[in-house]
Design a protein around this motif. Sequence first.
Motif, PDB file in Angstrom:
ATOM      1  N   TRP A   1     -36.161 -43.086  61.405  1.00 17.05           N
ATOM      2  CA  TRP A   1     -35.864 -43.462  63.320  1.00 17.05           C
ATOM      3  C   TRP A   1     -36.300 -44.611  63.449  1.00 17.05           C
ATOM      4  O   TRP A   1     -37.323 -44.915  62.760  1.00 17.05           O
ATOM      5  CB  TRP A   1     -35.335 -42.369  63.330  1.00 17.05           C
ATOM      6  CG  TRP A   1     -37.082 -41.493  63.752  1.00 17.05           C
ATOM      7  CD1 TRP A   1     -37.329 -41.360  65.179  1.00 17.05           C
ATOM      8  CD2 TRP A   1     -37.568 -40.773  63.291  1.00 17.05           C
ATOM      9  NE1 TRP A   1     -38.060 -40.909  65.354  1.00 17.05           N
ATOM     10  CE2 TRP A   1     -38.347 -40.167  64.466  1.00 17.05           C
ATOM     11  CE3 TRP A   1     -37.693 -40.182  62.188  1.00 17.05           C
ATOM     12  CZ2 TRP A   1     -39.750 -39.067  63.602  1.00 17.05           C
ATOM     13  CZ3 TRP A   1     -38.225 -39.239  61.492  1.00 17.05           C
ATOM     14  CH2 TRP A   1     -39.327 -38.616  62.579  1.00 17.05           C
ATOM     15  N   ALA A   2     -35.517 -44.926  64.472  1.00 16.96           N
ATOM     16  CA  ALA A   2     -36.431 -46.034  65.360  1.00 16.96           C
ATOM     17  C   ALA A   2     -36.039 -45.912  66.574  1.00 16.96           C
ATOM     18  O   ALA A   2     -34.773 -45.671  67.060  1.00 16.96           O
ATOM     19  CB  ALA A   2     -35.836 -47.518  64.609  1.00 16.96           C
ATOM     20  N   VAL A   3     -36.635 -46.649  67.415  1.00 18.10           N
ATOM     21  CA  VAL A   3     -35.598 -46.564  68.960  1.00 18.10           C
ATOM     22  C   VAL A   3     -36.021 -48.322  69.897  1.00 18.10           C
ATOM     23  O   VAL A   3     -37.255 -48.473  69.449  1.00 18.10           O
ATOM     24  CB  VAL A   3     -36.462 -45.362  70.045  1.00 18.10           C
ATOM     25  CG1 VAL A   3     -36.208 -45.254  72.026  1.00 18.10           C
ATOM     26  CG2 VAL A   3     -36.667 -44.402  69.924  1.00 18.10           C
TER      27      VAL A   3
ATOM     28  N   PRO B   1     -31.963 -46.945  76.332  1.00 22.47           N
ATOM     29  CA  PRO B   1     -33.137 -46.924  75.226  1.00 22.47           C
ATOM     30  C   PRO B   1     -31.890 -46.914  73.711  1.00 22.47           C
ATOM     31  O   PRO B   1     -31.675 -45.837  73.713  1.00 22.47           O
ATOM     32  CB  PRO B   1     -33.946 -46.450  74.295  1.00 22.47           C
ATOM     33  CG  PRO B   1     -34.187 -45.982  76.013  1.00 22.47           C
ATOM     34  CD  PRO B   1     -33.269 -45.624  76.648  1.00 22.47           C
ATOM     35  N   HIS B   2     -32.127 -47.023  72.716  1.00 27.28           N
ATOM     36  CA  HIS B   2     -31.252 -47.309  71.103  1.00 27.28           C
ATOM     37  C   HIS B   2     -31.442 -46.467  70.033  1.00 27.28           C
ATOM     38  O   HIS B   2     -32.627 -46.790  69.424  1.00 27.28           O
ATOM     39  CB  HIS B   2     -30.330 -48.312  70.822  1.00 27.28           C
ATOM     40  CG  HIS B   2     -29.071 -48.049  70.058  1.00 27.28           C
ATOM     41  ND1 HIS B   2     -28.080 -47.600  70.383  1.00 27.28           N
ATOM     42  CD2 HIS B   2     -29.067 -48.082  68.783  1.00 27.28           C
ATOM     43  CE1 HIS B   2     -26.882 -47.507  69.445  1.00 27.28           C
ATOM     44  NE2 HIS B   2     -27.559 -47.842  68.361  1.00 27.28           N
ATOM     45  N   LEU B   3     -31.051 -45.386  69.386  1.00 32.57           N
ATOM     46  CA  LEU B   3     -32.121 -44.661  67.967  1.00 32.57           C
ATOM     47  C   LEU B   3     -30.761 -45.163  67.388  1.00 32.57           C
ATOM     48  O   LEU B   3     -29.502 -44.379  67.098  1.00 32.57           O
ATOM     49  CB  LEU B   3     -32.164 -43.039  68.463  1.00 32.57           C
ATOM     50  CG  LEU B   3     -31.723 -42.344  67.495  1.00 32.57           C
ATOM     51  CD1 LEU B   3     -32.846 -42.499  66.946  1.00 32.57           C
ATOM     52  CD2 LEU B   3     -31.086 -40.637  67.547  1.00 32.57           C
ATOM     53  N   THR B   4     -31.699 -45.510  66.482  1.00 32.22           N
ATOM     54  CA  THR B   4     -30.581 -45.277  64.737  1.00 32.22           C
ATOM     55  C   THR B   4     -31.455 -44.620  63.860  1.00 32.22           C
ATOM     56  O   THR B   4     -32.649 -44.345  63.671  1.00 32.22           O
ATOM     57  CB  THR B   4     -31.065 -47.087  63.997  1.00 32.22           C
ATOM     58  OG1 THR B   4     -32.716 -47.325  63.718  1.00 32.22           O
ATOM     59  CG2 THR B   4     -29.960 -47.645  64.608  1.00 32.22           C
TER      60      THR B   4
ATOM     61  N   LEU C   1     -30.045 -43.391  73.314  1.00 32.92           N
ATOM     62  CA  LEU C   1     -30.833 -42.122  74.419  1.00 32.92           C
ATOM     63  C   LEU C   1     -30.479 -42.083  75.681  1.00 32.92           C
ATOM     64  O   LEU C   1     -30.825 -42.865  76.668  1.00 32.92           O
ATOM     65  CB  LEU C   1     -31.892 -42.459  73.698  1.00 32.92           C
ATOM     66  CG  LEU C   1     -32.592 -41.934  72.191  1.00 32.92           C
ATOM     67  CD1 LEU C   1     -34.143 -42.163  72.303  1.00 32.92           C
ATOM     68  CD2 LEU C   1     -32.264 -41.379  71.560  1.00 32.92           C
ATOM     69  N   THR C   2     -29.800 -40.992  75.972  1.00 30.48           N
ATOM     70  CA  THR C   2     -29.838 -40.728  77.653  1.00 30.48           C
ATOM     71  C   THR C   2     -30.735 -39.495  78.074  1.00 30.48           C
ATOM     72  O   THR C   2     -30.938 -38.327  77.067  1.00 30.48           O
ATOM     73  CB  THR C   2     -27.812 -40.577  77.691  1.00 30.48           C
ATOM     74  OG1 THR C   2     -28.174 -39.761  77.039  1.00 30.48           O
ATOM     75  CG2 THR C   2     -27.407 -41.852  77.417  1.00 30.48           C
TER      76      THR C   2
ATOM     77  N   ALA D   1     -39.162 -41.142  74.532  1.00 35.88           N
ATOM     78  CA  ALA D   1     -39.003 -42.092  73.254  1.00 35.88           C
ATOM     79  C   ALA D   1     -40.800 -43.100  73.536  1.00 35.88           C
ATOM     80  O   ALA D   1     -40.471 -43.931  74.483  1.00 35.88           O
ATOM     81  CB  ALA D   1     -37.717 -42.977  72.879  1.00 35.88           C
ATOM     82  N   LYS D   2     -41.408 -42.614  71.718  1.00 34.34           N
ATOM     83  CA  LYS D   2     -42.318 -43.970  72.333  1.00 34.34           C
ATOM     84  C   LYS D   2     -42.866 -44.765  70.999  1.00 34.34           C
ATOM     85  O   LYS D   2     -41.281 -44.732  69.958  1.00 34.34           O
ATOM     86  CB  LYS D   2     -43.599 -42.995  71.895  1.00 34.34           C
ATOM     87  CG  LYS D   2     -43.623 -42.690  72.936  1.00 34.34           C
ATOM     88  CD  LYS D   2     -45.134 -40.995  72.909  1.00 34.34           C
ATOM     89  CE  LYS D   2     -45.140 -40.109  73.981  1.00 34.34           C
ATOM     90  NZ  LYS D   2     -46.593 -39.550  73.981  1.00 34.34           N
TER      91      LYS D   2
END
Length: 614
Positions: free
Chosen positions: A538-540, A546-549, A602-603, A610-611
């Motif tokens: 996963w990545a942010v 921010p957007h999570l995949t 991500l809300t 997130a880091k």
Amino acid sequence: MPANLLATGKGFLIGGGTMGARIRARDWTATPLGPLEAWPQSLRTALSMVLNAKFPACIAWGSDLTLLYNDAYQPILGVRPDALGRPFPEVWSELWPALGPILHRALDGETAYDENMPLTMQRTGSPEDTWWSYSCSPIRDETGGIGGVLCLLYETTAEVKARVVVQAEKERLRSIFEQTAAGIAQCDLTGRYTLVNQRICDILGYSEAELLGMRIQDVTHPDDWSRNLPLFQQAVEDGASFVIEKRYVRKDGSSVWVNNSVSPLRDPAGRVQQITAITTDIMERKRAEEGERRLAAIIESSEDAILSIDLNGIVTSWNKGAERLYGYQTAEMIGQPVTILLPKDRQDEEMSILERISQDEHVHHYETVRQHENGSLVEISLTVSPIRDAHGKVIGASKVARDITERRRAERLQGILMHELNHRIKNTLAMVQAIARQTFRDSEGHSIVRETFEARLLALSNAHDLLTREKWDGAELSEVIANVLAPYQRERFEINGPELRLTTRVALALTLALHELATNAAKYGALSAPAGRVAITWAVRPGDPPHLTFRWQERGGPLVSPPARTGFGSRLIERSLAAELGGKVQITYDPAGVVCEVSANLTDETGTNAKDDA
């Protein structure tokens, strides 16, 4: 003796001292001057004046410039041979380049005069720098022509050297005056500036020319002049020195704090003539003092207990917050060992803290217990920092203590309630499990259905355990994954992604989704084959929000084909997880292995904190 001299025609030598006697005793017949009795009257008259003069004087007579001189001239000759009657250029050969033109001017009828003429002489056998004032005048003979030169001399070496010393001292003092770090100014008895150095100009922002037209009261802050004026008047009237800290108003209108040391300057009769002020810019000190006052006010009004100790553990300061927290008054604690506050079972704790402080370490939010003046125990969060002197050396420690008694009591109560809540949830899940067993007992294929349902309940129960440990304040994505995959071999998975904390709802939904994926992989997919592997990444992506995949990808398992129908597990993943994340979830049945991809913003409702990837 005078009668005899007159009778022999040598009366002009009367009173001539030693040199007069030598001239009388000498036979001048063979010299360019000829016999004494034949000397012209002009020479006799001039020589009589020279011999009786108290200043060094000499005559250079005739074309050979024969030298005649008086007693006062003798010391000038020093160690050189007897010069009487010898040609001037021969006697003063080393000086002739400088003196020759002067004598020739006199021989041409011009009187030559100069003051402080420098000459390097050898009166003692070695070069010596000397200075002279002189007058060289022509002596006319009986025919009206010029027979010789009369030289009157006065050595000014001592005066010149003294002036050089005085001038050097003046220059030194002027250099100090201009280059000193302090401002220096003089004013008259009305306060008008009469002398200023560059530093005071810099402090006030005016040029020297501008300041010399101003008065002290023109540059003193109006609020400070009422204090300054009486002191200035007393200095003028009584000659009393004083020191004052006040504000000057600079040319640009800003204020500057200074320390003025003021003294009177008196004339020889003792009367005050001028006033001198030595000015030091103390603006930085004033700023520091103001900062210290603000800090002291903050410390004194703080609800936290703030105290300081030296490296021996002796209390050196104690604020109101410390009085409230520990019960001891300031006067009771200053000078006392801080170990008074430590319960008997924690006496070694202070030594450990001081050891760390002496090594220039900090102690952050250390939770411990201290003893109140009434004997009761107080739970505190303690922060300790080194105190350094002006040279950076650690000389003590400052301690900030916050009462966490109520917080700890609340945490303990929360723990009890969470434990009870978890216990009741577990009981509820157990009841659901029992009902399911009864329900599925008589159904066709009930064993498989029951096991699947119970596995889902167990996954949900494990998720509840994780959230309970986190006090139902969400959970880290990596911990959620580890919790679900605990029954499986860790080496079968490749897991990679940044730290990401999920909300409680999302953590529960993701737990069920991962359980379905893992169960399906164990039965039919990559985990059913020895060489099968699963990559979870996963990545942010930064942004607002921010957007999570998130990606689950299987490989090395049996060949995959799409199912004939969509089961409950697939619907749970694609619908429930997508709804909780507010994003998209897609399962792809790639022949090489199942792929599940999640994409969502991500809300505050989905994930926080997130880091970036390490």
